[in-house]
Scaffold this motif. Structure first.
Motif, PDB file in Angstrom:
ATOM      1  N   ALA A  67       0.845  -1.194   0.000  1.00  0.00           N
ATOM      2  CA  ALA A  67       0.000   0.000   0.000  1.00  0.00           C
ATOM      3  C   ALA A  67       0.881   1.245   0.000  1.00  0.00           C
ATOM      4  CB  ALA A  67      -0.925  -0.003   1.218  1.00  0.00           C
ATOM      5  N   VAL A  68       1.929   1.224   0.835  1.00  0.00           N
ATOM      6  CA  VAL A  68       2.856   2.355   0.898  1.00  0.00           C
ATOM      7  C   VAL A  68       3.464   2.609  -0.477  1.00  0.00           C
ATOM      8  CG1 VAL A  68       5.111   3.082   1.800  1.00  0.00           C
ATOM      9  CG2 VAL A  68       3.415   2.121   3.347  1.00  0.00           C
ATOM     10  N   GLU A  69       3.789   1.537  -1.187  1.00  0.00           N
ATOM     11  CA  GLU A  69       4.407   1.671  -2.504  1.00  0.00           C
ATOM     12  C   GLU A  69       3.393   2.028  -3.588  1.00  0.00           C
ATOM     13  OE1 GLU A  69       7.634   1.441  -3.158  1.00  0.00           O
ATOM     14  OE2 GLU A  69       8.349   0.696  -1.214  1.00  0.00           O
ATOM     15  N   GLY A  70       2.121   2.082  -3.236  1.00  0.00           N
ATOM     16  CA  GLY A  70       1.093   2.428  -4.206  1.00  0.00           C
ATOM     17  C   GLY A  70       0.836   1.348  -5.237  1.00  0.00           C
ATOM     18  N   ILE A 124      -1.338  -1.281  -4.828  1.00  0.00           N
ATOM     19  CA  ILE A 124      -2.591  -2.018  -4.638  1.00  0.00           C
ATOM     20  C   ILE A 124      -3.796  -1.302  -5.238  1.00  0.00           C
ATOM     21  CG2 ILE A 124      -4.159  -2.974  -2.907  1.00  0.00           C
ATOM     22  CD1 ILE A 124      -1.846  -3.250  -1.025  1.00  0.00           C
TER      23      ILE A 124
END
Lengths: 391, 363
Positions: free
Chosen positions: A279-282, A284
């Motif tokens: 999610a942090v890495e974008g 999802i």
């Protein structure tokens, strides 16, 4: 019992106690070897082996008929063993190293198999099976030419001496450990077969799914994902989902139900770490946490970092419309692609293009972990024998 | 809720202390604060926003609040303030070979940590600053990035005076320093502080080996840092306390549970041997197999909630520690709120597969 099998080496002089250095190699594809592999097959599938699924799968592969089918046609030309093969095995079991050992054994080589210092429960059961078969008088010649050893890697002189004795080395491990072993000196003509970090994927055609076949598809997916906690190189981590996603939730639900309730206590936390990191890495688009399974639909266009996927019964779903979209994901780390509902010829055509660096194994869904002597882009029989050319 | 009401609530809790506010009053106040903190971090920390957007966040109960896996602070630099406002960066000691967690503090968060720690600690050891023997070496404070160990010592140093370090840089006993300190403060109230394992190995055991007896019958020991290494050596809390008393005369001992990711709001062990949630923080237990909340008395993963952090999104964290809530508002020590015990770390995940060779494992 396996302690009889494993020789603990503490100094260089201990190597003198191993028969293997003074014995001659066996003959490639020798009937004795085939009868040994059959006996091992029976032992692995016997009740004493506790019906551990990974061992049963290994035992099934070792059945006489299968060994003949796998190897007979490869020994029609004149082949000779390369000589001494040193196997560096993975830290945790993984029966995978047994497959490559058996290939080398069938080729007639002498094998020195280096095991991890700490053995898991499964590894102990496996080694007990091997030990009890090797102890039979009729397999004395096999026992003398195959040695299972342990030594501390800090014993540098010993490690060098062993590496120098090898005519071929089979290296299982992550990139870093494979590179570390490759620093050890070797004979000029030593062959290295490196099974380093790889990952695998599946491709499914959603347009072919129906109420009649979704259970079957889920069953096949389970067979690919469940063994070795989804951490083998050939366990699929990504599903390329072609076409309609209407029945996707149902397939995933059926798949989730296949997992037993006997889960690892760390599973959910590991899934949480994976989910939140992605999610942090974008990466999802949406995610579903099932009872055992975590499924994550990848944001379209996101470049995914597979090193973040450490198994944990998690699947990353990449929706695609055309097979050619795989192009963006086929780096040379991609090992196996299992397929369902997709025209094989179409896939072969795609794979044959020179721009595709990855995928050296294309097998139907459910067969991701079925070992073959063509593995990771190598023909093991070619690598582990010398071919005599005659004109 | 606005920032000013958050500050107001914080003030209320400072005044309340642990003896006047029960669990239901406390959770009502904290829930309001967490609502504010969620909005604050959502607006100021893109990573927090991305994570919490995955599911719907409700605010009916603690159980509905989002929580971050504590390991994320090892993997990412998470902050809710611009870098220019970062005033201090904490790094967890971390096990060897692991990346340490990095925690970014602005002046407000840092000040709040100190204030909260003072409030909690004073409720256990009183307001008077006592002569203090620190079971560590002064070298631990020298590093530029503050380790959690250094930060812990700095934080606790506030509660003492005449700070004396009991260990040399090589972790051997500084006998001269200890002797001087003992002669000066014999029989008087003194404060000792250190990390559990170091106190046991480098202080208690070292004193025993040298046959040294210290005269601190009116002393108090505060210690923290986890029991893992002591459990391996089969040293229970009881054995720890008994041996300490034999060697130093100290009968008052308070262990506390805390972490670099939530400095300040520590959970201190009371006279009855229970860890207590202070007014500013709380805990929840989640079933490790489902991550669903557990009832009191059921063991599971510890989720810690703290109203301190505004500069980094760490107000609600799922730890990798196991524990059990033992009760609410009914500890025999008289403190209100939840009390619990910590049962150790979640075991390490077993890594299988082709990607780890015998050559690569070493510990």
């Amino acid at each position: 019992m396996s302690s009889n099998l494993i020789k603990q080496l503490n100094e260089i002089t201990d190597l003198g106690s191993l028969d293997i250095f003074s014995e001659k190699s066996l003959t490639p594809y020798d009937p004795l070897i085939i009868s040994f592999t059959s006996a091992l097959s029976k032992q692995l599938m016997a009740p004493e082996s506790q019906h551990i699924s990974e061992l049963v799968a290994l035992g099934f592969w070792l059945r006489e008929n299968n060994i003949i089918k796998e190897f007979q046609h490869q020994f029609t030309c004149i082949r000779k063993p390369v000589g001494m093969v040193v196997h560096y095995t993975p830290a945790n079991v993984d029966t995978m190293f047994v497959y490559s050992w058996i290939c080398s054994l069938v080729c007639g080589n002498r094998n020195l198999i280096r095991l991890n210092s700490r053995l898991s429960e499964l590894q102990n059961v496996l080694l007990n099976c091997i030990s009890s078969v090797l102890a039979k008088p009729e397999f004395e010649a096999v026992a003398k030419t195959n040695a299972f050893i342990q030594y501390d890697k800090s014993l540098n002189e010993l490690a060098i001496k062993i590496s120098r004795s090898a005519d071929a080395r089979v290296l299982w491990g992550g990139d870093a450990s494979v590179m570390a072993i490759r620093q050890l000196p070797i004979k000029p003509r030593c062959r290295d077969i490196s099974f380093s970090d790889r990952y695998s994927a599946s491709i499914l055609n959603g347009d072919e799914l129906s109420a009649e076949n979704i259970k079957d598809v889920a069953e096949h997916l389970y067979r690919d994902i469940h063994p070795f906690n989804q951490q083998a190189c050939s366990s699929p981590k990504i599903i390329f989902w072609k076409g309609s996603a209407t029945l996707q939730p149902e397939v995933l639900n059926f798949l989730d139900k296949k997992f037993s309730t006997n889960m690892s206590v760390t599973l959910k936390n590991e899934q949480l770490v994976m989910l939140q990191s992605m999610a942090v890495e974008g990466e999802i688009r949406q995610a579903f946490t099932h009872n055992s399974l975590l499924s994550i639909e990848i944001q379209s266009g996101a470049s995914i970092d597979v090193t973040r996927h450490n198994g944990q019964f998690s699947i990353w779903i990449v929706p695609i419309r055309r097979i050619s979209e795989l192009n963006d994901y086929c780096d040379d780390k991609l090992q196996t692609l299992t397929y369902w509902g997709i025209n094989k010829e179409e896939l072969v055509k795609f794979l044959s293009s020179t721009s595709i660096h990855g995928i050296d194994r294309l097998v139907p869904l459910g067969q991701a972990l079925s070992f073959s002597s063509q593995w990771d882009g190598y023909s093991l029989v070619d690598q582990l024998t010398k071919i005599v050319s005659v004109e | 809720m606005s920032e000013s009401s958050y500050q107001q609530y914080l003030g209320t809790l400072f005044e309340a202390g642990t003896n006047t506010i029960d669990q239901s009053q406390k959770s009502a106040i904290l829930l309001e604060c967490f609502r504010f903190l969620h909005q604050h971090h959502y607006a100021n920390c893109e990573e927090y926003q991305r994570i919490t957007s995955l599911s719907q966040v409700k605010f009916d109960r603690y159980e509905d609040l989002p929580f971050l896996a504590v390991r994320l602070f090892k993997l990412y630099e998470l902050k809710s303030v611009p870098q220019t406002e970062v005033f201090k960066t904490l790094s967890s000691s971390g096990t060897t070979g692991q990346t340490p967690a990095r925690i970014f503090l602005d002046k407000q968060t840092s000040a709040r940590q100190s204030k909260v720690l003072v409030n909690i600690m004073q409720s256990f050891i009183g307001k008077q600053r006592l002569p203090m023997l620190i079971i560590d070496s002064p070298a631990v404070l020298k590093n530029h990035t503050l380790s959690a160990r250094g930060a812990g010592i700095q934080g606790m140093a506030f509660f003492g005076r005449d700070h004396t370090y009991a260990l040399n840089e090589d972790m051997s006993l500084n006998v001269d320093a200890i002797t001087q300190f003992s002669e000066k403060h014999q029989g008087k109230p003194v404060l000792l502080f250190g990390f559990t394992f170091m106190v046991w190995l480098h202080f208690i055991k070292a004193l025993q080996q040298r046959n040294l007896q210290l005269p601190f019958t009116d002393g108090v020991l505060i210690h923290s840092g986890g029991w893992k290494k002591l459990t391996e050596q089969q040293v229970s809390n009881q054995v720890f306390k008994e041996t300490l008393k034999e060697v130093t005369g100290i009968a008052k001992v308070h262990n506390f549970y805390g972490m670099a990711e939530q400095v300040g709001s520590v959970f201190v062990e009371c006279e009855k041997g229970h860890l207590h949630a202070p007014p500013f923080a709380d805990i929840l237990i989640r079933n490790p197999y489902t991550l669903e909340p557990q009832s009191n008395g059921e063991s599971g993963l510890i989720q810690v909630l703290s109203m301190i952090p505004t500069s980094y999104p760490g107000y609600s964290l799922l730890t990798e520690d196991m524990g059990t809530v033992l009760g609410e508002d009914n500890c025999d020590c008289g403190r209100l709120g939840r009390f619990f015990r910590v049962e150790g770390r979640l075991p390490k995940t077993e890594m299988r597969g082709c990607s780890d060779t015998a050559g690569s494992t070493h510990e």
